[in-house]
Write a protein that holds these residues in place. Structure first.
Motif, mmCIF file in Angstrom:
data_model
loop_
_atom_site.group_PDB
_atom_site.id
_atom_site.type_symbol
_atom_site.label_atom_id
_atom_site.label_comp_id
_atom_site.label_asym_id
_atom_site.label_seq_id
_atom_site.Cartn_x
_atom_site.Cartn_y
_atom_site.Cartn_z
ATOM 1 N N MET A 52 0.831 -1.203 0.000
ATOM 2 C CA MET A 52 0.000 0.000 0.000
ATOM 3 C C MET A 52 0.866 1.254 0.000
ATOM 4 S SD MET A 52 -3.281 -1.076 2.331
ATOM 5 C CE MET A 52 -4.138 0.415 1.791
ATOM 6 N N HIS A 53 0.566 2.121 -0.945
ATOM 7 C CA HIS A 53 1.327 3.365 -1.118
ATOM 8 C C HIS A 53 0.729 4.473 -0.269
ATOM 9 C CE1 HIS A 53 -1.516 5.893 -3.390
ATOM 10 N NE2 HIS A 53 -1.995 4.752 -3.867
ATOM 11 N N SER A 59 0.751 3.162 -7.270
ATOM 12 C CA SER A 59 1.340 1.827 -7.370
ATOM 13 C C SER A 59 2.604 1.786 -8.215
ATOM 14 C CB SER A 59 0.319 0.827 -7.916
ATOM 15 O OG SER A 59 -0.206 1.245 -9.171
ATOM 16 N N CYS A 121 3.414 -1.719 4.220
ATOM 17 C CA CYS A 121 2.756 -0.411 4.210
ATOM 18 C C CYS A 121 3.746 0.699 4.545
ATOM 19 C CB CYS A 121 1.583 -0.398 5.181
ATOM 20 S SG CYS A 121 1.974 -0.817 6.902
ATOM 21 N N GLY A 125 -0.130 4.564 3.315
ATOM 22 C CA GLY A 125 -0.398 3.143 3.179
ATOM 23 C C GLY A 125 -0.417 2.441 4.519
ATOM 24 N N GLY A 129 -3.595 1.121 5.933
ATOM 25 C CA GLY A 129 -3.365 -0.317 5.973
ATOM 26 C C GLY A 129 -3.420 -0.900 7.369
#
Length: 301
Positions: A52-53, A59, A121, A125, A129
């Motif tokens: 997760m960005h 991405s 993460c 993210g 996340g």
């Protein structure tokens, strides 16, 4: 809610990003649908590595880690948060709240039905996340936390203060340059252009503008109570949790200690500091991170 969609041609010919798109429609919460994009590579019967960005990336940040993990036999999944990358972008800053982001990604996660997840993460993210881990702990097998946290209104670093002031005052948000400045190696012109690609103009950057203001750094911020509840779950999370913070990130420096102290699954893990890496350590050390994730999975499977 007015929703913007970046034209596909903006993503044509990006270096090292030839992944097939995967789409999922979720409810926006305002009577419309949001289309969420993700990269999903590797064997479908393998347990997923969910990457997760954060802000203001997408991405594309994982373009080197995805094939490295697939080569090691893993399924690599990297979604674009709403407002970023190929995902839809509500047009107004008021459309974005921390809790809406958690709801959107919770709906995406349950719709994709990922289980046995290894989460990696970083930045937002992690803020999102880790809330997913707290909401669906049964779906996660292990977690790698890098340059992120789950703040509960207790203050901010000097580095974050500077970023907040810059992000809210600069006339045009230079996304590609921001990501480049958050690395040690610096990005090429083509790489900077790839980070700018999701945003044809400033109207597409509502979330990128809003995100810094949503980090709950004071008791008065929204989502402080929700994050405190999430910490109660993390304080019972006994599956492996490994920290991999970088050595050159002024925003998150020292943030790994709270995980070491409070998460049972962090006890006894071989936590690492990624040397020679900035805030966006995925750009500086992608092969090292992919190997770290692979080793953790093999050690704890």
């Amino acid at each position: 809610m007015k929703i913007l969609r970046t034209p596909d041609e903006r993503f044509t010919g990006l270096a090292d990003y030839a992944f097939a798109p995967h789409w999922m429609d979720i409810a926006s919460g305002a009577g419309s649908a949001l289309r969420i994009h993700s990269v999903d590579e590797g064997p479908r019967d393998a347990a997923p590595v969910l990457m997760m960005h954060g802000e203001p990336s997408w991405s594309y940040l994982y373009r080197h880690m995805v094939p490295a993990l697939v080569a090691k036999g893993h399924r690599a999944v990297a979604p674009d948060l709403a407002g970023f990358g190929k995902s839809d972008k509500p047009s107004e800053q008021a459309d974005y709240t921390y809790e809406r982001h958690v709801k959107w990604m919770s709906d995406w996660l349950t719709a994709t039905n990922l289980t046995g997840i290894t989460l990696f993460c970083q930045d937002w993210g992690g803020l999102i996340g880790l809330r997913l881990v707290a909401a669906f702990p049964e779906r996660f097998a292990r977690v790698v936390v890098a340059n992120t946290g789950l703040p509960v209104g207790t203050g901010r670093s000097e580095g974050f203060k500077q970023w907040l002031e810059f992000s809210q005052s600069v006339p045009e948000l230079p996304v590609g340059e921001i990501v480049s400045m958050g690395t040690v190696r610096g990005l090429s012109a083509a790489e900077k252009a790839a980070y700018d690609a999701p945003f044809p103009d400033e109207s597409y950057k509502a979330c990128a503008r809003k995100f810094p203001t949503l980090v709950p750094i004071t008791p008065e911020h929204a989502s402080v109570a929700e994050n405190k509840e999430a910490w109660k779950v993390l304080e019972r999370f006994d599956k492996p949790l490994l920290t991999a913070f970088s050595d050159s990130d002024p925003v998150s420096k020292g943030g790994e200690r709270i995980f070491h102290d409070r998460v049972p699954g962090a006890k006894g893990q071989a936590h690492v500091t990624i040397a020679g890496a900035g805030h966006f350590l995925q750009e500086d050390k992608p092969a090292e991170l992919a190997s770290l994730i692979d080793a953790l999975i093999r050690k704890t499977s």
